[in-house]
Motif scaffolding. Sequence first.
Motif, PDB file in Angstrom:
ATOM      1  N   TYR A  15      25.292  -6.690 -13.696  1.00 55.55           N
ATOM      2  CA  TYR A  15      24.889  -7.466 -12.520  1.00 55.55           C
ATOM      3  C   TYR A  15      23.512  -7.027 -12.058  1.00 55.55           C
ATOM      4  CZ  TYR A  15      26.729  -3.253 -10.220  1.00 55.55           C
ATOM      5  OH  TYR A  15      26.989  -1.958  -9.862  1.00 55.55           O
ATOM      6  N   VAL A  16      22.900  -7.863 -11.245  1.00 54.74           N
ATOM      7  CA  VAL A  16      21.633  -7.531 -10.597  1.00 54.74           C
ATOM      8  C   VAL A  16      21.949  -7.393  -9.120  1.00 54.74           C
ATOM      9  CG1 VAL A  16      19.302  -8.340 -10.042  1.00 54.74           C
ATOM     10  CG2 VAL A  16      20.261  -8.765 -12.320  1.00 54.74           C
ATOM     11  N   ILE A  17      21.558  -6.292  -8.545  1.00 55.78           N
ATOM     12  CA  ILE A  17      21.848  -6.034  -7.137  1.00 55.78           C
ATOM     13  C   ILE A  17      20.536  -5.867  -6.376  1.00 55.78           C
ATOM     14  CG2 ILE A  17      22.138  -3.556  -7.587  1.00 55.78           C
ATOM     15  CD1 ILE A  17      24.251  -3.538  -5.316  1.00 55.78           C
ATOM     16  N   ASP A  18      20.423  -6.564  -5.270  1.00 52.10           N
ATOM     17  CA  ASP A  18      19.254  -6.422  -4.404  1.00 52.10           C
ATOM     18  C   ASP A  18      19.623  -5.439  -3.297  1.00 52.10           C
ATOM     19  OD1 ASP A  18      18.016  -8.326  -5.939  1.00 52.10           O
ATOM     20  OD2 ASP A  18      18.237  -9.941  -4.488  1.00 52.10           O
ATOM     21  N   ILE A  19      18.881  -4.347  -3.256  1.00 57.33           N
ATOM     22  CA  ILE A  19      19.116  -3.304  -2.255  1.00 57.33           C
ATOM     23  C   ILE A  19      17.894  -3.241  -1.354  1.00 57.33           C
ATOM     24  CG2 ILE A  19      19.432  -0.825  -1.877  1.00 57.33           C
ATOM     25  CD1 ILE A  19      20.944  -0.738  -4.539  1.00 57.33           C
ATOM     26  N   GLY A  20      18.125  -3.332  -0.064  1.00 55.96           N
ATOM     27  CA  GLY A  20      17.041  -3.222   0.901  1.00 55.96           C
ATOM     28  C   GLY A  20      16.923  -1.799   1.408  1.00 55.96           C
ATOM     29  N   LEU A  21      15.700  -1.406   1.715  1.00 58.95           N
ATOM     30  CA  LEU A  21      15.445  -0.084   2.273  1.00 58.95           C
ATOM     31  C   LEU A  21      14.952  -0.229   3.703  1.00 58.95           C
ATOM     32  CD1 LEU A  21      13.516   1.583  -0.674  1.00 58.95           C
ATOM     33  CD2 LEU A  21      15.849   2.031   0.015  1.00 58.95           C
ATOM     34  N   ILE A  22      15.502   0.575   4.572  1.00 64.15           N
ATOM     35  CA  ILE A  22      15.072   0.595   5.963  1.00 64.15           C
ATOM     36  C   ILE A  22      14.630   2.014   6.260  1.00 64.15           C
ATOM     37  CG2 ILE A  22      15.757   0.256   8.358  1.00 64.15           C
ATOM     38  CD1 ILE A  22      17.984  -1.626   7.219  1.00 64.15           C
TER      39      ILE A  22
ATOM     40  N   GLN B  89      13.307   9.220   6.267  1.00 65.70           N
ATOM     41  CA  GLN B  89      14.011   8.899   5.032  1.00 65.70           C
ATOM     42  C   GLN B  89      14.393   7.428   5.064  1.00 65.70           C
ATOM     43  OE1 GLN B  89      17.231  11.706   4.726  1.00 65.70           O
ATOM     44  NE2 GLN B  89      15.876  13.349   4.066  1.00 65.70           N
ATOM     45  N   TYR B  90      14.958   6.958   3.959  1.00 64.63           N
ATOM     46  CA  TYR B  90      15.325   5.552   3.865  1.00 64.63           C
ATOM     47  C   TYR B  90      16.837   5.381   3.890  1.00 64.63           C
ATOM     48  CZ  TYR B  90      10.509   4.823   2.365  1.00 64.63           C
ATOM     49  OH  TYR B  90       9.143   4.779   2.305  1.00 64.63           O
ATOM     50  N   ASP B  91      17.275   4.372   4.626  1.00 63.45           N
ATOM     51  CA  ASP B  91      18.665   3.939   4.592  1.00 63.45           C
ATOM     52  C   ASP B  91      18.715   2.703   3.705  1.00 63.45           C
ATOM     53  OD1 ASP B  91      19.497   5.905   6.461  1.00 63.45           O
ATOM     54  OD2 ASP B  91      18.862   4.629   8.117  1.00 63.45           O
TER      55      ASP B  91
ATOM     56  N   TYR C 150       0.806  -1.217   0.000  1.00 66.28           N
ATOM     57  CA  TYR C 150       0.000   0.000   0.000  1.00 66.28           C
ATOM     58  C   TYR C 150       0.840   1.268   0.000  1.00 66.28           C
ATOM     59  CZ  TYR C 150      -3.965  -3.023   0.518  1.00 66.28           C
ATOM     60  OH  TYR C 150      -4.908  -3.988   0.284  1.00 66.28           O
ATOM     61  N   HIS C 151       1.947   1.275   0.723  1.00 60.92           N
ATOM     62  CA  HIS C 151       2.760   2.492   0.750  1.00 60.92           C
ATOM     63  C   HIS C 151       3.413   2.773  -0.602  1.00 60.92           C
ATOM     64  CE1 HIS C 151       5.815  -0.547   1.524  1.00 60.92           C
ATOM     65  NE2 HIS C 151       6.722   0.341   1.202  1.00 60.92           N
ATOM     66  N   LEU C 152       3.494   1.746  -1.460  1.00 65.76           N
ATOM     67  CA  LEU C 152       4.067   1.945  -2.787  1.00 65.76           C
ATOM     68  C   LEU C 152       3.032   2.403  -3.816  1.00 65.76           C
ATOM     69  CD1 LEU C 152       6.510  -1.093  -3.014  1.00 65.76           C
ATOM     70  CD2 LEU C 152       7.016   1.286  -2.418  1.00 65.76           C
ATOM     71  N   GLN C 153       1.822   2.636  -3.391  1.00 63.87           N
ATOM     72  CA  GLN C 153       0.792   3.138  -4.297  1.00 63.87           C
ATOM     73  C   GLN C 153       0.819   4.663  -4.352  1.00 63.87           C
ATOM     74  OE1 GLN C 153      -0.545   0.557  -6.073  1.00 63.87           O
ATOM     75  NE2 GLN C 153       0.832  -0.524  -4.694  1.00 63.87           N
ATOM     76  N   ASP C 154       1.597   5.264  -3.485  1.00 69.60           N
ATOM     77  CA  ASP C 154       1.730   6.723  -3.446  1.00 69.60           C
ATOM     78  C   ASP C 154       2.881   7.135  -4.366  1.00 69.60           C
ATOM     79  OD1 ASP C 154       1.227   9.419  -2.190  1.00 69.60           O
ATOM     80  OD2 ASP C 154       3.321   9.096  -1.595  1.00 69.60           O
ATOM     81  N   GLU C 155       2.573   7.947  -5.368  1.00 73.41           N
ATOM     82  CA  GLU C 155       3.563   8.347  -6.374  1.00 73.41           C
ATOM     83  C   GLU C 155       4.760   9.062  -5.755  1.00 73.41           C
ATOM     84  OE1 GLU C 155       3.691  11.165 -10.323  1.00 73.41           O
ATOM     85  OE2 GLU C 155       1.815  10.108  -9.864  1.00 73.41           O
ATOM     86  N   ASN C 156       4.517   9.903  -4.766  1.00 73.90           N
ATOM     87  CA  ASN C 156       5.616  10.630  -4.125  1.00 73.90           C
ATOM     88  C   ASN C 156       6.542   9.681  -3.363  1.00 73.90           C
ATOM     89  OD1 ASN C 156       4.861  13.170  -5.087  1.00 73.90           O
ATOM     90  ND2 ASN C 156       3.431  13.474  -3.398  1.00 73.90           N
ATOM     91  N   THR C 157       5.967   8.679  -2.727  1.00 76.10           N
ATOM     92  CA  THR C 157       6.779   7.686  -2.019  1.00 76.10           C
ATOM     93  C   THR C 157       7.656   6.928  -3.002  1.00 76.10           C
ATOM     94  OG1 THR C 157       5.120   7.450  -0.277  1.00 76.10           O
ATOM     95  CG2 THR C 157       6.693   5.640  -0.533  1.00 76.10           C
TER      96      THR C 157
END
Length: 160
Positions: free
Chosen positions: A56-63, A70-72, A19-26
């Motif tokens: 390469y394909v890199i998996d980056i996690g957001l915290i 903000q996100y780390d 749901y939080h990814l449905q916000d365009e600004n987010t």
Amino acid sequence: VHQSNLTAISQYNYLCKQYHLQDENTVKCIKATIENYWRTRIQPLFDPYSDQYSNYVIDIGLIENKTTKQYDCIVIELNPFERTTHPSLFDWIKDADQLRGETNQLEMRVQTDYYPYIEDYIEFLLEVNYCNELNEASSDRPGMEPYFMFLDQIKTQLSS
């Protein structure tokens, strides 16, 4: 990453509508955060070895940092830029131009729809969790609600 260029970003768990990814600004904020992290922290590490590690394909996690809102970022893993690596919301064939950077534009995709075959997915999860026809599962966590009960609740909510 193709030829040392960040070409595509995808939500990792493509089966779930977040749901939080449905916000365009987010989504714009997350895209900018990942792009900045990659350009300032990851790309400089690989640049000296671009002849070996340019694809390469890199998996980056957001915290999410609750204090700063903000996100780390953290690196989860690196994978080969090959069809054996799952492209999440991209397709190695249909989206080849995007994945190879031929569009010259970074694209980010998030799941905007519910998983179309949720019943099949739930059935698969039940099988993986060794549930039988009586909706009983052996558990190594006594006292915990069985996972299939949670799935039944989701199924009921999605079908109403």
